[in-house]
Design an enzyme around this catalytic site. Sequence first.
Site, PDB file in Angstrom:
ATOM      1  N   ALA A 265       2.947  -1.111  19.795  1.00  0.00           N
ATOM      2  CA  ALA A 265       3.104   0.343  19.867  1.00  0.00           C
ATOM      3  C   ALA A 265       1.944   1.124  19.282  1.00  0.00           C
ATOM      4  CB  ALA A 265       4.396   0.761  19.165  1.00  0.00           C
ATOM      5  N   SER A 266       1.035   0.472  18.559  1.00  0.00           N
ATOM      6  CA  SER A 266      -0.082   1.189  17.947  1.00  0.00           C
ATOM      7  C   SER A 266      -1.350   1.139  18.780  1.00  0.00           C
ATOM      8  CB  SER A 266      -0.377   0.610  16.550  1.00  0.00           C
ATOM      9  OG  SER A 266       0.728   0.769  15.702  1.00  0.00           O
TER      10      SER A 266
ATOM     11  N   GLY B  20       0.202   1.536  23.913  1.00  0.00           N
ATOM     12  CA  GLY B  20       1.430   1.671  23.145  1.00  0.00           C
ATOM     13  C   GLY B  20       1.685   3.060  22.597  1.00  0.00           C
TER      14      GLY B  20
ATOM     15  N   ARG C 172      -9.200  -4.625  28.225  1.00  0.00           N
ATOM     16  CA  ARG C 172     -10.395  -5.035  28.968  1.00  0.00           C
ATOM     17  C   ARG C 172     -11.602  -4.230  28.506  1.00  0.00           C
ATOM     18  NH1 ARG C 172      -9.558  -4.463  35.197  1.00  0.00           N
ATOM     19  NH2 ARG C 172     -11.595  -5.484  35.245  1.00  0.00           N
TER      20      ARG C 172
ATOM     21  N   ASN D 206      -1.919  -8.038  30.011  1.00  0.00           N
ATOM     22  CA  ASN D 206      -2.674  -8.734  31.047  1.00  0.00           C
ATOM     23  C   ASN D 206      -3.160 -10.096  30.579  1.00  0.00           C
ATOM     24  OD1 ASN D 206      -2.750  -7.125  33.429  1.00  0.00           O
ATOM     25  ND2 ASN D 206      -3.982  -5.614  32.318  1.00  0.00           N
TER      26      ASN D 206
ATOM     27  N   HIS E  21      -1.187  -8.461  40.190  1.00  0.00           N
ATOM     28  CA  HIS E  21      -1.699  -7.317  39.428  1.00  0.00           C
ATOM     29  C   HIS E  21      -3.129  -7.558  38.967  1.00  0.00           C
ATOM     30  CE1 HIS E  21      -1.534  -3.681  37.086  1.00  0.00           C
ATOM     31  NE2 HIS E  21      -1.667  -4.308  35.928  1.00  0.00           N
TER      32      HIS E  21
ATOM     33  N   MET F 296      -1.846   3.836  32.527  1.00  0.00           N
ATOM     34  CA  MET F 296      -0.950   2.683  32.380  1.00  0.00           C
ATOM     35  C   MET F 296       0.294   3.071  31.607  1.00  0.00           C
ATOM     36  SD  MET F 296      -0.467  -0.542  33.074  1.00  0.00           S
ATOM     37  CE  MET F 296       1.319  -0.340  33.086  1.00  0.00           C
TER      38      MET F 296
END
Length: 356
Positions: free
Chosen positions: A52-53, A57, A124, A162, A220, A271
Amino acid sequence: MEDAAAAARRMERLASHLRPPASQMEESPLLRGSNCRAKGAAPGFKVAILGASGGIGQPLALLMKMNPLVSVLHLYDVVNTPGVTADISHMNTGAVVRGFLGQPQLENALTGMDLVIIPAGVPRKPGMTRDDLFNINAGIVRTLCEGIAKCCPNAIVNVISNPVNSTVPIAAEVFKKAGTYDPKRLLGVTTLDVVRANTFVAEVLGLDPRDVNVPVIGGHAGVTILPLLSQVNPPCSFTSEEISYLTTRIQNGGTEVVEAKAGAGSATLSMAYAASKFADACLRGLRGDAGIVECSFVASQVTELPFFASKVRLGRCGIEEILSLGPLNEFERAGLEKAKKELAESIQKGVAFINK
């Protein structure tokens, strides 16, 4: 009237978030669920975000805090969770927010959850493919899914980390080993491919992207992302040049953002939007709403591959039906064969990671 001691205790609780925790591996006053007045939460579902950080997130936490279907929102990460939790918790929306910091608090973060969303992992960078992320993110997903299997085995799990073509099979293998695997409850989030397809097609056609729906099947990553432009709604036709342009741009949408950010990140905001859109669909399905159809990378029999992204109908148990691919034109059939070859390798890579 409350006495002085009770008032002091109440003020202590309210001010506790102003003091940083003594150790990242120790529970701070902010992170204790007892400080949240859960009985005041809006009716709805309990959702956990693992990671979440991070770049995905944080905006995802913001969007889920705004979702009226969420009653309790658990934010977990190995760093910075107290600050994110304090920030998000000040929003005057219904969901009660609780933060959890570090591996020792993972079980508390997961216990009782209806939906778990996993954006955890490294992003990425320029020159990296999604598969370059495999060795780091595969281990992260394995650890988190082991926690899910133990603490909330009946939760719906949305995998964002990913490479999704490998991390979803990893999650499946972890759940199989734990004896908790339910393919209807494990979904890889490919919604960003659909969001991009809708946007790019709308640009070409001069339409509002909110009025466009493009099915995207396969996987994906790169050539495994196959937009079915022959099935666009509203129905329309494209020149061969437009088909080539749109397919390539949709497949390379992530790379486009990575290069534009020049080393400063990946597609985090779009995203997060796509993930919140898909999570909302899952929650509406859990609520019992009818006609909830989204594309997702799931255990599937629509092809000979064990996992495949296609349209699924969501319901109270997660996936209620995997829809057929429908008629494909020659260009799409050729693209499907190319996608399946790469997908098979990515899926096997994930399975082998757990079974090595």
